[in-house]
Scaffold this active site. Structure first.
Site, PDB file in Angstrom:
ATOM      1  N   PRO A  51     -23.541  -1.007 -17.803  1.00  0.00           N
ATOM      2  CA  PRO A  51     -23.246  -0.414 -16.490  1.00  0.00           C
ATOM      3  C   PRO A  51     -22.181   0.670 -16.624  1.00  0.00           C
ATOM      4  O   PRO A  51     -21.230   0.527 -17.410  1.00  0.00           O
ATOM      5  CB  PRO A  51     -22.731  -1.608 -15.677  1.00  0.00           C
ATOM      6  CG  PRO A  51     -22.200  -2.566 -16.692  1.00  0.00           C
ATOM      7  CD  PRO A  51     -22.988  -2.360 -17.950  1.00  0.00           C
ATOM      8  N   TYR A  60     -20.262   4.391 -14.509  1.00  0.00           N
ATOM      9  CA  TYR A  60     -20.076   5.195 -13.302  1.00  0.00           C
ATOM     10  C   TYR A  60     -19.207   6.391 -13.674  1.00  0.00           C
ATOM     11  O   TYR A  60     -18.508   6.399 -14.704  1.00  0.00           O
ATOM     12  CB  TYR A  60     -19.433   4.375 -12.179  1.00  0.00           C
ATOM     13  CG  TYR A  60     -18.084   3.785 -12.522  1.00  0.00           C
ATOM     14  CD1 TYR A  60     -16.897   4.429 -12.162  1.00  0.00           C
ATOM     15  CD2 TYR A  60     -17.990   2.569 -13.199  1.00  0.00           C
ATOM     16  CE1 TYR A  60     -15.664   3.895 -12.485  1.00  0.00           C
ATOM     17  CE2 TYR A  60     -16.754   2.024 -13.516  1.00  0.00           C
ATOM     18  CZ  TYR A  60     -15.602   2.695 -13.159  1.00  0.00           C
ATOM     19  OH  TYR A  60     -14.372   2.159 -13.484  1.00  0.00           O
ATOM     20  N   ARG A 115     -17.834  -4.350 -10.100  1.00  0.00           N
ATOM     21  CA  ARG A 115     -18.906  -3.451  -9.667  1.00  0.00           C
ATOM     22  C   ARG A 115     -20.094  -3.474 -10.617  1.00  0.00           C
ATOM     23  O   ARG A 115     -21.170  -2.964 -10.290  1.00  0.00           O
ATOM     24  CB  ARG A 115     -18.364  -2.027  -9.541  1.00  0.00           C
ATOM     25  CG  ARG A 115     -17.838  -1.453 -10.830  1.00  0.00           C
ATOM     26  CD  ARG A 115     -17.015  -0.202 -10.571  1.00  0.00           C
ATOM     27  NE  ARG A 115     -17.731   0.773  -9.761  1.00  0.00           N
ATOM     28  CZ  ARG A 115     -17.124   1.810  -9.196  1.00  0.00           C
ATOM     29  NH1 ARG A 115     -15.822   1.997  -9.353  1.00  0.00           N
ATOM     30  NH2 ARG A 115     -17.825   2.676  -8.489  1.00  0.00           N
ATOM     31  N   ARG A 123     -25.873  -4.855 -13.601  1.00  0.00           N
ATOM     32  CA  ARG A 123     -26.500  -5.743 -14.590  1.00  0.00           C
ATOM     33  C   ARG A 123     -27.731  -6.414 -14.013  1.00  0.00           C
ATOM     34  O   ARG A 123     -28.736  -6.606 -14.721  1.00  0.00           O
ATOM     35  CB  ARG A 123     -25.489  -6.778 -15.073  1.00  0.00           C
ATOM     36  CG  ARG A 123     -24.281  -6.183 -15.801  1.00  0.00           C
ATOM     37  CD  ARG A 123     -23.422  -7.267 -16.398  1.00  0.00           C
ATOM     38  NE  ARG A 123     -22.137  -6.741 -16.867  1.00  0.00           N
ATOM     39  CZ  ARG A 123     -21.008  -6.798 -16.174  1.00  0.00           C
ATOM     40  NH1 ARG A 123     -20.989  -7.399 -14.983  1.00  0.00           N
ATOM     41  NH2 ARG A 123     -19.894  -6.293 -16.659  1.00  0.00           N
ATOM     42  N   ASP A 181     -20.394  -3.426 -22.092  1.00  0.00           N
ATOM     43  CA  ASP A 181     -19.672  -2.498 -21.229  1.00  0.00           C
ATOM     44  C   ASP A 181     -19.223  -1.293 -22.037  1.00  0.00           C
ATOM     45  O   ASP A 181     -18.893  -1.396 -23.232  1.00  0.00           O
ATOM     46  CB  ASP A 181     -18.459  -3.190 -20.597  1.00  0.00           C
ATOM     47  CG  ASP A 181     -18.882  -4.277 -19.604  1.00  0.00           C
ATOM     48  OD1 ASP A 181     -20.069  -4.278 -19.202  1.00  0.00           O
ATOM     49  OD2 ASP A 181     -18.033  -5.118 -19.236  1.00  0.00           O
ATOM     50  N   ASP A 223     -16.526   0.460 -21.953  1.00  0.00           N
ATOM     51  CA  ASP A 223     -15.123   0.594 -22.325  1.00  0.00           C
ATOM     52  C   ASP A 223     -14.716  -0.372 -23.433  1.00  0.00           C
ATOM     53  O   ASP A 223     -13.538  -0.418 -23.806  1.00  0.00           O
ATOM     54  CB  ASP A 223     -14.229   0.386 -21.104  1.00  0.00           C
ATOM     55  CG  ASP A 223     -14.424  -0.985 -20.466  1.00  0.00           C
ATOM     56  OD1 ASP A 223     -15.508  -1.580 -20.659  1.00  0.00           O
ATOM     57  OD2 ASP A 223     -13.506  -1.457 -19.768  1.00  0.00           O
ATOM     58  N   GLU A 227     -19.261 -14.957 -15.957  1.00  0.00           N
ATOM     59  CA  GLU A 227     -19.894 -15.307 -17.230  1.00  0.00           C
ATOM     60  C   GLU A 227     -20.425 -16.733 -17.223  1.00  0.00           C
ATOM     61  O   GLU A 227     -21.583 -16.986 -17.573  1.00  0.00           O
ATOM     62  CB  GLU A 227     -18.892 -15.127 -18.377  1.00  0.00           C
ATOM     63  CG  GLU A 227     -18.424 -13.696 -18.588  1.00  0.00           C
ATOM     64  CD  GLU A 227     -17.217 -13.338 -17.723  1.00  0.00           C
ATOM     65  OE1 GLU A 227     -16.642 -12.258 -17.919  1.00  0.00           O
ATOM     66  OE2 GLU A 227     -16.865 -14.146 -16.848  1.00  0.00           O
TER      67      GLU A 227
END
EC number: 2.4.-.-
Length: 385
Positions: free
Chosen positions: A139, A141, A204, A209, A229, A231, A330
């Protein structure tokens, strides 16, 4: 055929005059020809005489050819006159009959001694199992460090052996900046959009997902699903280890605390590949059933669209819940995939190696130029003296 002419004596060599008439020497033979024949026919008779040379050679060649042919067909030894059709029949190529006695060893396998390279290549190809496909879900943005994060993750995915598909999910609409980044990575990807509003959800990435899970279920993609992810930091070794997963795999993840003053490790404790417990440093998360980070597990995609294969008692869609507290995304998701630790596999054996890091380096609300392109030159703050 080239003509063969005999060399004439000097007495018979003619000489040409200026008007082209033939003149011969005054020998007795020439006088005799002029006496009996006119001058117009004397040259013709001489030409006939000259042409008799190649005919004589031809007769000699034909004579010797006939003699050689006669010697060639003449039998000089004894020959069996009894020629039967069986002499010209094809030989019997069947192997001789073998009589096996009761004390002879039993022959269970017979192979020819000739083995071609093609047969060897087919045997090697059949013995090599194809690699499992990796389905990496990310994901993302638009934000200041998105270009850096996606490029870093894309470069790691380029080092992974195919087959691999990268599902990148955005909110509401596809941005041109993200599409441009994905095209330059050289990784096979699918650009998906989540239409759900994530403004009321703290994480978010939940709806993003879920959009990827719906895409995998709808198209029945077969492979190992991994939530990566953008990052986070990953090693290529992690992605290669994912292909060993049969149903559900998990591993420890190193994380940097929010205040960035301490690094902690969270994940399973394993005996070989069997999960025997969990390790966590946060007391607030000890109420969770499974203590693992979102980037610390992966599972077989057929669990989403083939529940009968795994003996699932219910066929409800497996999705992440947007109503649970932060930090419980999770464990609530994993509880839908497996029943307990007996259905898990620890990676790598012994779970003794960290292969990815969650560093919390993302900074929101950073002002940055769109596409990191400057519309005009920067202002000079230190001019050259």
């Amino acid at each position: 055929m080239a003509s063969i002419r005999r060399t004439l004596s000097p007495a018979f060599h003619g000489r040409s005059t200026q008007n082209g008439a033939a003149v011969f020497s005054s020998s007795p033979s020439n006088k005799l020809l002029h006496k009996h024949f006119p001058s117009s026919t004397s040259s013709t008779l001489l030409n006939l005489v000259y042409r008799r040379g190649w005919r004589r050679s031809f007769r000699r060649c034909l004579f010797f050819f006939l003699i050689g042919l006669l010697f060639g067909i003449t039998p000089f030894g004894q020959m069996d006159a009894d020629i039967r059709p069986r002499d010209f029949s094809s030989p019997d190529l069947r192997p001789p009959h073998v009589h096996l006695q009761s004390d002879d060893p039993i022959v269970s396998y017979v192979a020819l001694g000739v083995n071609t390279q093609l047969e060897q290549h087919n045997e090697v190809t059949d013995s090599i199992e194809p690699l499992k496909q990796l389905i990496v879900v990310t994901p993302t943005y638009n934000r200041g460090f998105q270009v850096y994060f996606l490029n870093r993750l894309g470069q790691v995915l380029r080092l992974v052996k195919p087959p691999l598909v990268w599902i990148v999910v955005e909110e509401k609409t596809v941005s041109l900046e993200t599409a441009r980044i994905l095209r330059k990575t050289g990784v096979m990807y699918r650009h998906v959009v989540s239409t759900r509003n994530s403004s009321d959800v703290k994480d978010r990435g939940v709806h993003q997902r879920n959009a990827a899970l719906e895409h995998i279920e709808r198209h029945k993609l077969d492979g190992i699903v991994f939530f990566a992810d953008d990052d986070n930091v990953y090693t290529p070794e992690l992605f290669e280890s994912l292909r060993t997963i049969s149903r559900f795999g998990t591993w420890p993840v190193a994380m940097l605390e929010q205040n960035k003053n301490k690094a902690i490790v969270e994940g399973p404790v394993c005996n070989a590949s069997r999960v025997i417990g969990w390790h966590t440093n946060e007391k607030s998360k000890r109420l969770r059933r499974f203590h693992v980070d979102m980037s610390g597990f992966a599972f077989n995609s057929t669990i989403l669209w083939d529940p009968k294969r795994w003996g699932r008692p219910f066929s409800n869609p497996i999705r992440q819940l947007d109503t649970v507290k932060e930090g419980f995304q999770e464990t609530t998701f994993i509880e839908q995939v497996v029943e307990d630790e007996s259905q898990m596999e620890g990676l790598p054996p012994g779970c003794s190696k960290v292969m990815n890091w969650h560093l919390h380096l993302d900074i929101g609300n950073v002002v940055y130029p769109k596409g990191w392109l400057f519309e005009k030159n920067l202002e000079v703050t230190l001019p050259i003296k």
